[in-house]
Design an enzyme around this catalytic site. Structure first.
Site, mmCIF file in Angstrom:
data_model
loop_
_atom_site.group_PDB
_atom_site.id
_atom_site.type_symbol
_atom_site.label_atom_id
_atom_site.label_comp_id
_atom_site.label_asym_id
_atom_site.label_seq_id
_atom_site.Cartn_x
_atom_site.Cartn_y
_atom_site.Cartn_z
ATOM 1 C CE LYS A 39 -11.779 82.124 -62.929
ATOM 2 N NZ LYS A 39 -11.243 80.762 -62.991
ATOM 3 C CG ASN A 40 -8.317 81.794 -60.283
ATOM 4 O OD1 ASN A 40 -9.317 81.326 -60.815
ATOM 5 N ND2 ASN A 40 -7.215 82.091 -60.943
ATOM 6 C CB CYS A 63 -7.983 73.497 -70.951
ATOM 7 S SG CYS A 63 -6.701 74.419 -70.156
ATOM 8 N NE ARG A 79 -4.570 74.406 -66.457
ATOM 9 C CZ ARG A 79 -5.423 75.314 -66.030
ATOM 10 N NH1 ARG A 79 -6.340 75.778 -66.840
ATOM 11 N NH2 ARG A 79 -5.367 75.755 -64.798
ATOM 12 C CG ASP A 82 -4.484 83.440 -64.544
ATOM 13 O OD1 ASP A 82 -4.121 82.643 -65.428
ATOM 14 O OD2 ASP A 82 -5.084 83.081 -63.508
ATOM 15 N NE ARG A 101 -14.138 78.845 -67.482
ATOM 16 C CZ ARG A 101 -12.811 78.767 -67.619
ATOM 17 N NH1 ARG A 101 -12.264 78.879 -68.794
ATOM 18 N NH2 ARG A 101 -12.049 78.557 -66.583
HETATM 19 C C1 UD1 Z 1 -4.386 78.161 -61.156
HETATM 20 C C2 UD1 Z 1 -5.397 79.174 -61.639
HETATM 21 C C3 UD1 Z 1 -5.101 79.603 -63.054
HETATM 22 C C4 UD1 Z 1 -3.651 80.087 -63.167
HETATM 23 C C5 UD1 Z 1 -2.696 79.043 -62.620
HETATM 24 C C6 UD1 Z 1 -1.257 79.519 -62.564
HETATM 25 C C7 UD1 Z 1 -7.434 78.592 -60.428
HETATM 26 C C8 UD1 Z 1 -8.830 78.102 -60.496
HETATM 27 N N1 UD1 Z 1 -6.733 78.584 -61.568
HETATM 28 O O1 UD1 Z 1 -4.531 77.008 -61.981
HETATM 29 O O2 UD1 Z 1 -5.991 80.660 -63.394
HETATM 30 O O3 UD1 Z 1 -3.349 80.331 -64.527
HETATM 31 O O4 UD1 Z 1 -3.067 78.687 -61.269
HETATM 32 O O5 UD1 Z 1 -1.146 80.674 -61.815
HETATM 33 O O6 UD1 Z 1 -6.962 78.999 -59.398
HETATM 34 N N2 UD1 Z 1 1.387 71.393 -63.150
HETATM 35 C C9 UD1 Z 1 1.946 70.140 -63.236
HETATM 36 N N3 UD1 Z 1 1.396 69.131 -62.475
HETATM 37 C C10 UD1 Z 1 0.340 69.331 -61.652
HETATM 38 C C11 UD1 Z 1 -0.215 70.618 -61.558
HETATM 39 C C12 UD1 Z 1 0.332 71.639 -62.317
HETATM 40 O O7 UD1 Z 1 2.897 69.926 -63.977
HETATM 41 O O8 UD1 Z 1 -0.109 68.378 -60.983
HETATM 42 C C13 UD1 Z 1 1.957 72.495 -63.951
HETATM 43 C C14 UD1 Z 1 0.929 73.136 -64.901
HETATM 44 O O9 UD1 Z 1 0.842 72.438 -66.118
HETATM 45 C C15 UD1 Z 1 1.497 74.530 -65.055
HETATM 46 C C16 UD1 Z 1 2.078 74.823 -63.678
HETATM 47 O O10 UD1 Z 1 2.289 73.548 -63.069
HETATM 48 O O11 UD1 Z 1 2.550 74.536 -66.006
HETATM 49 C C17 UD1 Z 1 1.205 75.670 -62.785
HETATM 50 O O12 UD1 Z 1 -0.114 75.117 -62.750
HETATM 51 P P1 UD1 Z 1 -1.053 75.269 -61.478
HETATM 52 O O13 UD1 Z 1 -0.474 76.253 -60.531
HETATM 53 O O14 UD1 Z 1 -1.363 73.909 -60.938
HETATM 54 O O15 UD1 Z 1 -2.381 75.849 -62.112
HETATM 55 P P2 UD1 Z 1 -3.828 75.643 -61.527
HETATM 56 O O16 UD1 Z 1 -3.757 75.562 -60.056
HETATM 57 O O17 UD1 Z 1 -4.530 74.557 -62.266
#
Ligand code: UD1
Length: 441
Positions: free
Chosen positions: A22-23, A118, A123, A318, A410
């Site tokens: 999915k991811n 969420c 996030r 995850d 999901r």
């Molecule tokens: C993706 C995955 C999710 C997984 C996560 C971490 C998908 C659809 N989702 O989510 O299942 O749990 O990676 O492996 O692929 N952060 C910031 N600023 C930003 C973006 C992120 O501070 O602009 C922080 C987040 O709050 C978190 C960390 O960075 O603490 C990692 O988040 P991120 O890798 O961005 O997660 P996603 O890509 O949203």
């Protein structure tokens, strides 16, 4: 609302195939915005998030072309005038933010509703925006939407540091990397996410004519090109689903064979399993390490283990809830620390209702192993927490009722059918049959 009724104590045995990820599929699907030719993805899982993404792409002018194979999706842009990802889709699926980079790169303009928090934490998307601004985008916030413009219609290559407080960002890296494919000049992303899903996205983009090197390492280099073509790509297998099924075998003292298993992407999880007395052995040799067949068995008594979640190649956040469920039954104390989403512990209270001994201090949980879990009504709060509760239910004595399984749906395609095929007893019922779901909050 759907609910699972699980009769615990059944040993799993048999063989299951791991589905496409999915991811990976979500950011792969948005790559179709980068070209006017068809993009075909194979082994796409049939999940609510995927359907939402296809609906969003439909609103952004990507038509779905019907194919005979149900797990194959072909998308083609037929109308490039609508570049607004609206709140009512974005709020159901945070991954909608992945459309921002491709829209901006190809159309010079994007309006994407700002995703909210969420159940696993705040996030933020600051790193996505920082990366796109470094490529020259002019970004403002208007009425809850991120409004982004590329000056003179095209982004420019740049050197970008994409690290944040919690390390790298997966979807942020996918966003900036895909946007940079059509920028002028060279882009270097430093502190890029190393997750295998990023490698999968880079592989598709390169098939489309992009020039990306270094994906899978913290430094990705992208030489911008003028246009991208259509391409075909098989989605990588889902490493989180594979890890969840490994836990399912272990927590039921079972014996499962997993086909299409991305063992190479699961080294940290495999190490923890090995400490806990769970054996994952590759069957046959010479296969693609991302698509192996492996057998999961375990010792009679589980041993405790320690792990800290980290960006890849560290232990994946995850899989934290599923491994916590497993370690509740270990013979001793385990220690789990969450470094990616420090608030991601909603399953702790629910597992405790089933007799688990869990002590949380900030971002760390001490798991005092118990001899048995006891079935109870519990409530799913997020996708992976739900999977942890299903695992606990399969090992518990008696009946466990998991409410709100739409969270689970999901990310796991027909999980109950697949687990039942290898010996579990899980029934999906409408919670009205059980007198309604407990209220949230
Ligand atoms: C993706 C995955 C999710 C997984 C996560 C971490 C998908 C659809 N989702 O989510 O299942 O749990 O990676 O492996 O692929 N952060 C910031 N600023 C930003 C973006 C992120 O501070 O602009 C922080 C987040 O709050 C978190 C960390 O960075 O603490 C990692 O988040 P991120 O890798 O961005 O997660 P996603 O890509 O949203």
């Amino acid at each position: 609302m759907d609910t699972f009724v699980i009769e615990g104590g059944r040993r799993l045995s048999g063989s299951l195939r791991v589905n496409g990820s999915k991811n990976a599929a979500l950011p792969l699907l948005v790559c179709s915005l980068l070209t006017d030719q068809p993009v075909t993805l194979k082994d796409v899982p049939d999940l609510a998030d995927i359907r939402n993404m296809v609906r969003l792409l439909g609103e952004l002018g990507c038509e779905r072309i019907t194919t005979p194979e149900p797990t194959t999706l072909t998308l083609k842009v037929h109308d490039a005038t609508q570049s607004h990802a609206r709140y009512d889709i974005v709020r159901t699926m945070r991954a909608s933010i992945s459309a921002l980079g491709p829209l901006l790169a190809r159309r010079g303009y994007a309006r994407v509703s700002m995703p909210g928090g969420c159940s696993i934490g705040e996030r933020p998307v600051d790193l996505h925006l920082r990366g796109l601004r470094a490529l020259g985008a002019d970004i403002t916030l208007n009425g809850g939407d991120i409004v982004a413009r590329a000056p003179r219609g095209r982004l420019q290559g740049a050197k970008i540091f994409l690290g944040g407080q919690f390390g790298s960002t997966v979807l942020g890296t996918a966003n900036v990397m895909s946007a940079a494919t059509l920028a002028t000049g060279t882009t270097i992303i430093e502190s890029a996410a190393c997750e295998p899903e990023i490698v999968d996205v880079a592989n598709l983009l390169n098939r489309m004519g992009a020039r990306i090197t270094g994906a899978g390492s913290p430094r990705i280099t992208i030489q911008g090109v003028d246009r991208l073509n259509g391409a075909e790509h098989v989605v990588m297998p889902d490493r989180i689903e594979a890890g969840t099924l490994m836990c399912a075998a272990a927590i039921t003292n079972g014996d499962l064979v997993l086909e299409n298993c991305p063992l190479d992407a699961l080294m940290a999880a495999r190490e923890v399993l090995s400490t806990a007395g769970v054996h994952v052995s590759e069957m046959g040799s010479g296969a693609d390490p991302m698509r192996t067949t492996c057998r999961v068995t375990c010792e009679r008594v589980l041993r405790p283990a320690e792990f800290t979640t980290q960006p890849h190649p560290g232990f994946p956040t995850d899989l934290q809830a599923q491994f916590m469920a497993l370690l509740t039954l270990a013979d001793g104390n385990s220690i789990i620390t969450e470094r990616v989403f420090p608030e991601r512990f909603l399953h702790v209270a629910e597992l405790s209702r089933m007799g688990a001994h869990l002590l949380r201090q900030g971002a760390t949980v001490v798991v005092q192993g118990v001899r048995k879990l006891v079935g109870a009504p519990v409530m799913a709060s997020d996708l992976r927490a739900s999977a942890g509760l299903v695992l606990a239910g399969m090992a518990a004595q008696g009946t466990t009722i998991v409410h709100r399984v739409y969270h689970l749906d999901r990310g796991y395609e027909k999980l109950e059918d697949r687990l039942c095929a290898v010996g579990a007893s899980i029934r999906r019922v409408d919670d009205k049959e059980l007198g309604g779901s407990p209220t949230e909050g």
